[in-house]
Motif scaffolding. Structure first.
Motif, mmCIF file in Angstrom:
data_model
loop_
_atom_site.group_PDB
_atom_site.id
_atom_site.type_symbol
_atom_site.label_atom_id
_atom_site.label_comp_id
_atom_site.label_asym_id
_atom_site.label_seq_id
_atom_site.Cartn_x
_atom_site.Cartn_y
_atom_site.Cartn_z
ATOM 1 N N UNK A 87 48.751 53.111 -24.709
ATOM 2 C CA UNK A 87 48.655 54.212 -23.746
ATOM 3 C C UNK A 87 47.259 54.829 -23.725
ATOM 4 N N UNK A 88 46.691 55.115 -24.882
ATOM 5 C CA UNK A 88 45.366 55.756 -24.941
ATOM 6 C C UNK A 88 44.292 54.859 -24.324
ATOM 7 N N UNK A 89 44.331 53.583 -24.664
ATOM 8 C CA UNK A 89 43.344 52.650 -24.106
ATOM 9 C C UNK A 89 43.523 52.497 -22.595
ATOM 10 N N UNK A 90 44.767 52.508 -22.151
ATOM 11 C CA UNK A 90 45.027 52.396 -20.713
ATOM 12 C C UNK A 90 44.431 53.592 -19.968
ATOM 13 N N UNK A 91 44.644 54.787 -20.497
ATOM 14 C CA UNK A 91 44.118 55.988 -19.842
ATOM 15 C C UNK A 91 42.589 56.023 -19.901
ATOM 16 N N UNK A 92 42.018 55.459 -20.940
ATOM 17 C CA UNK A 92 40.553 55.365 -21.006
ATOM 18 C C UNK A 92 40.027 54.429 -19.924
ATOM 19 N N UNK A 93 40.732 53.332 -19.679
ATOM 20 C CA UNK A 93 40.350 52.424 -18.596
ATOM 21 C C UNK A 93 40.446 53.146 -17.248
ATOM 22 N N UNK A 94 41.523 53.913 -17.067
ATOM 23 C CA UNK A 94 41.673 54.711 -15.840
ATOM 24 C C UNK A 94 40.494 55.662 -15.688
ATOM 25 N N UNK A 95 40.141 56.335 -16.778
ATOM 26 C CA UNK A 95 39.037 57.310 -16.744
ATOM 27 C C UNK A 95 37.729 56.642 -16.321
ATOM 28 N N UNK A 96 37.421 55.492 -16.905
ATOM 29 C CA UNK A 96 36.157 54.812 -16.611
ATOM 30 C C UNK A 96 36.099 54.308 -15.172
ATOM 31 N N UNK A 110 46.155 65.931 -14.140
ATOM 32 C CA UNK A 110 47.174 65.372 -13.260
ATOM 33 C C UNK A 110 46.887 63.893 -12.992
ATOM 34 N N UNK A 111 45.594 63.545 -12.953
ATOM 35 C CA UNK A 111 45.205 62.149 -12.706
ATOM 36 C C UNK A 111 45.806 61.240 -13.771
ATOM 37 N N UNK A 112 45.737 61.680 -15.043
ATOM 38 C CA UNK A 112 46.212 60.839 -16.135
ATOM 39 C C UNK A 112 47.736 60.807 -16.220
ATOM 40 N N UNK A 113 48.375 61.935 -15.914
ATOM 41 C CA UNK A 113 49.842 61.924 -15.925
ATOM 42 C C UNK A 113 50.381 61.046 -14.805
ATOM 43 N N UNK A 128 44.571 46.678 -17.350
ATOM 44 C CA UNK A 128 43.422 46.998 -16.489
ATOM 45 C C UNK A 128 43.721 46.785 -15.006
ATOM 46 N N UNK A 129 44.507 45.773 -14.696
ATOM 47 C CA UNK A 129 44.855 45.526 -13.291
ATOM 48 C C UNK A 129 45.643 46.704 -12.719
ATOM 49 N N UNK A 130 46.613 47.199 -13.494
ATOM 50 C CA UNK A 130 47.426 48.322 -13.045
ATOM 51 C C UNK A 130 46.558 49.580 -12.917
ATOM 52 N N UNK A 131 45.604 49.744 -13.848
ATOM 53 C CA UNK A 131 44.697 50.907 -13.789
ATOM 54 C C UNK A 131 43.876 50.876 -12.499
ATOM 55 N N UNK A 132 43.378 49.706 -12.145
ATOM 56 C CA UNK A 132 42.578 49.590 -10.918
ATOM 57 C C UNK A 132 43.445 49.793 -9.680
ATOM 58 N N UNK A 133 44.658 49.263 -9.722
ATOM 59 C CA UNK A 133 45.570 49.474 -8.596
ATOM 60 C C UNK A 133 45.877 50.961 -8.423
ATOM 61 N N UNK A 134 46.040 51.660 -9.529
ATOM 62 C CA UNK A 134 46.319 53.095 -9.460
ATOM 63 C C UNK A 134 45.156 53.856 -8.833
#
Length: 408
Positions: free
Chosen positions: A355-364, A377-380, A394-400
Motif C-alpha cells: 500500500x505505501x509503495x503504491x501511494x508513493x507511485x501515485x504521488x510521483x 483525498x487524492x490518496x484515499x 504502477x499500471x493501476x496508479x497511472x490509470x487512476x
C-alpha cells in the motif's frame, strides 16, 4: 541553369544510389522529362501535366510536406547500398566507390533543387508556346536551398545505420520486418519505483551497446508492474546510440531463425522483444527459442539480444496431470520445463507494491501531472480505485491519475 537534357543525364548516370530511381517521384520525374521531347503530340502534353500533378500529390502527402529537396535528401539518407553499409560498419571504403557515391549524391541534390517554376518554364517553351500561362494553374511544390542540406552522409550512416533501420527505431516481425511508425514514447523517468530492476536492465543494455558481454533478459513477475514499459523505455533512451528493437509475437517464433539471419549483417544492435512469454506443453516454439538462447549449433548473432517478459517463472504451462502422469523420470520433465527460464542469463523480478509503495507511485505520477499531492483525498481515492480493481500496481496508479485528470 537547369535544362531537361542535363537532368536526364544526371538521373541516367546514377550508379551506387540507383535504387532511388525506383522511387515514384523519381520515376515520374524521369518519365516527364523523357515525354517532354514529344512536342507535337497532344496526348503527351496531357500525360506530362498529369505526371507533374502526380509528383506534387506524392510530395504533399509525404513526410517532406511538399518539399522536393527534403524528399530526395531523405531518399539518400535511407538508401541501403554498398557505400552506406560500408559507412555504417566503419569500413575502409574503396576510392572508386567513394568517388562514384559522392558524384551520385551531388547529382541527386542538384535534382532536388529543380523547382516547380523552372519545370513550368521549360515546358512552356517546349510544348505550350501557344498558351504559356496555362501552366500557371498547376500547383507548386517547394524546394530548400542546398546549404540547408549540408549533411555528412558518412557520419549519418555510421551513427544511424542504413535503410529502414536508419529511419525507424522500432519494428514488428511477422515473417517480414515492418517499421512501427508510432512508438510508445515512454521514458525511464516516467516509471516510478523499481529502480534496482531498471538499473539491471539498463546496465545490461549499456554493456551490449559497448560490445561488452551482455545477457538475454527475462523480466517476470506480477502483472502491471512495468516489465514491458521498462523494455520500451530502454529503446527510447538508447536508440540514439544505435539500439533498435524488434517485437516478435509468440506465433512468429518458429521464424526466429529467419529473423536472426536477417539481422546479423545489419550494423546496429538489436533487442528482440517477446512480450508475455509462455507456452503450452509440447509447443514447438518452446524448442526453437530454447535452442536459440543456448544449445543450437549456430550461435545467436553478436548484435542481437532477446528481452522477454512473463507473468510466470514456469514458462511452460502445466496441469496437475502433468506431474501425475506415468512417466518414469518425471523430474526430468519438470527440469525440461524450467530449462528455458535458466537460459536467460539475467532474470529481473517485478513484484506488485504494498500500500505505501503504491501511494508513493501515485504521488510521483501526480507530481508529473501537476496535481496537488498534499491533498489527502487524492490518496484515499487512489486506494479505493485500487481496491475496485482488485490489485495495486504502477499500471493501476497511472490509470487512476489519468482518471483524475480526465474528471478535473
Amino acid at each position: 541553369m537547369y535544362d531537361f537534357s542535363k537532368i536526364a543525364f544526371m538521373m541516367d548516370s546514377i550508379c551506387i544510389y540507383r535504387n532511388i530511381l525506383k522511387d515514384p517521384v523519381m520515376k515520374k520525374l524521369h518519365k516527364l522529362i523523357n515525354l517532354s521531347s514529344k512536342i507535337n503530340n497532344l496526348s503527351y502534353k496531357h500525360k506530362i501535366i498529369s505526371l507533374y500533378c502526380e509528383i506534387c500529390n506524392i510530395l504533399f502527402n509525404s513526410e517532406s510536406e511538399g518539399n522536393l529537396t527534403t524528399y530526395i535528401s531523405n531518399l539518400i539518407k535511407y538508401d541501403d547500398n554498398k557505400f552506406s553499409r560500408a559507412c555504417a560498419k566503419d569500413l575502409k571504403i574503396d576510392e572508386n566507390i567513394l568517388t562514384i557515391s559522392n558524384t551520385d549524391i551531388k547529382n541527386l541534390l542538384t535534382i532536388s533543387n529543380l523547382d516547380s517554376h523552372t519545370i513550368k518554364n521549360i515546358l512552356s517553351k517546349k510544348m505550350f508556346k501557344e498558351d504559356k500561362n496555362i501552366l500557371n494553374y498547376l500547383p507548386n511544390y517547394v524546394i530548400t536551398n542546398k546549404s540547408s542540406l549540408d549533411i555528412d552522409y558518412v557520419k549519418f550512416y555510421k551513427n544511424q545505420g542504413v535503410g529502414i533501420f536508419a529511419k525507424y527505431n522500432g519494428f514488428l516481425f511477422d515473417g517480414k520486418i515492418k517499421p512501427i511508425k508510432n512508438l510508445d514514447k515512454i521514458l525511464i523517468s516516467d516509471l516510478k519505483q523499481y529502480k534496482s530492476q531498471q538499473d539491471k536492465v539498463i546496465n545490461n543494455t549499456v554493456s551490449f551497446l559497448s560490445s561488452k558481454p551482455a545477457n538475454n533478459v527475462l523480466l517476470y513477475g506480477d502483472r502491471g508492474t512495468g516489465k514491458s514499459s521498462t523494455i520500451k523505455a530502454i529503446l527510447n533512451e538508447y536508440s540514439h546510440k544505435g539500439l533498435r528493437m524488434i517485437e516478435i509475437k509468440k506465433q512468429s517464433l518458429l521464424n526466429l531463425d529467419k529473423l536472426m539471419f536477417m539481422l546479423q549483417e545489419i550494423p546496429l544492435k538489436f533487442i528482440v522483444f517477446i512480450d508475455d512469454l509462455s507456452f503450452n506443453e509440447n509447443d514447438d516454439r518452446f524448442c526453437v527459442l530454447k535452442a536459440l538462447l543456448e544449445g543450437s549449433l549456430a550461435s545467436k548473432p553478436k548484435n542481437v539480444l532477446i528481452y522477454a517478459t512473463s507473468n510466470r517463472r514456469h514458462l511452460v504451462k502445466e496441469n496437475f496431470s502433468s506431474r501425475e502422469g506415468n512417466e518414469v523420470h518425471i523430474a526430468d520433465t519438470i527440469d525440461e520445463n524450467l530449462s528455458l527460464y535458466d537460459r536467460f542469463g539475467l532474470t529481473v523480478t517485478f513484484i506488485k507494491p504494498n500500500k505505501d509503495d503504491f501511494l508513493e507511485i501515485v504521488r510521483l505520477i501526480a507530481i508529473d501531472k501537476g496535481l496537488d499531492v498534499k491533498n489527502e483525498k487524492l490518496f484515499s481515492e487512489a486506494e479505493k480505485f485500487a481496491l475496485s480493481k482488485g490489485v495495486r500496481s504502477p499500471r493501476i496508479a497511472r490509470q487512476f491519475i489519468n482518471y483524475i485528470c480526465s474528471t478535473n
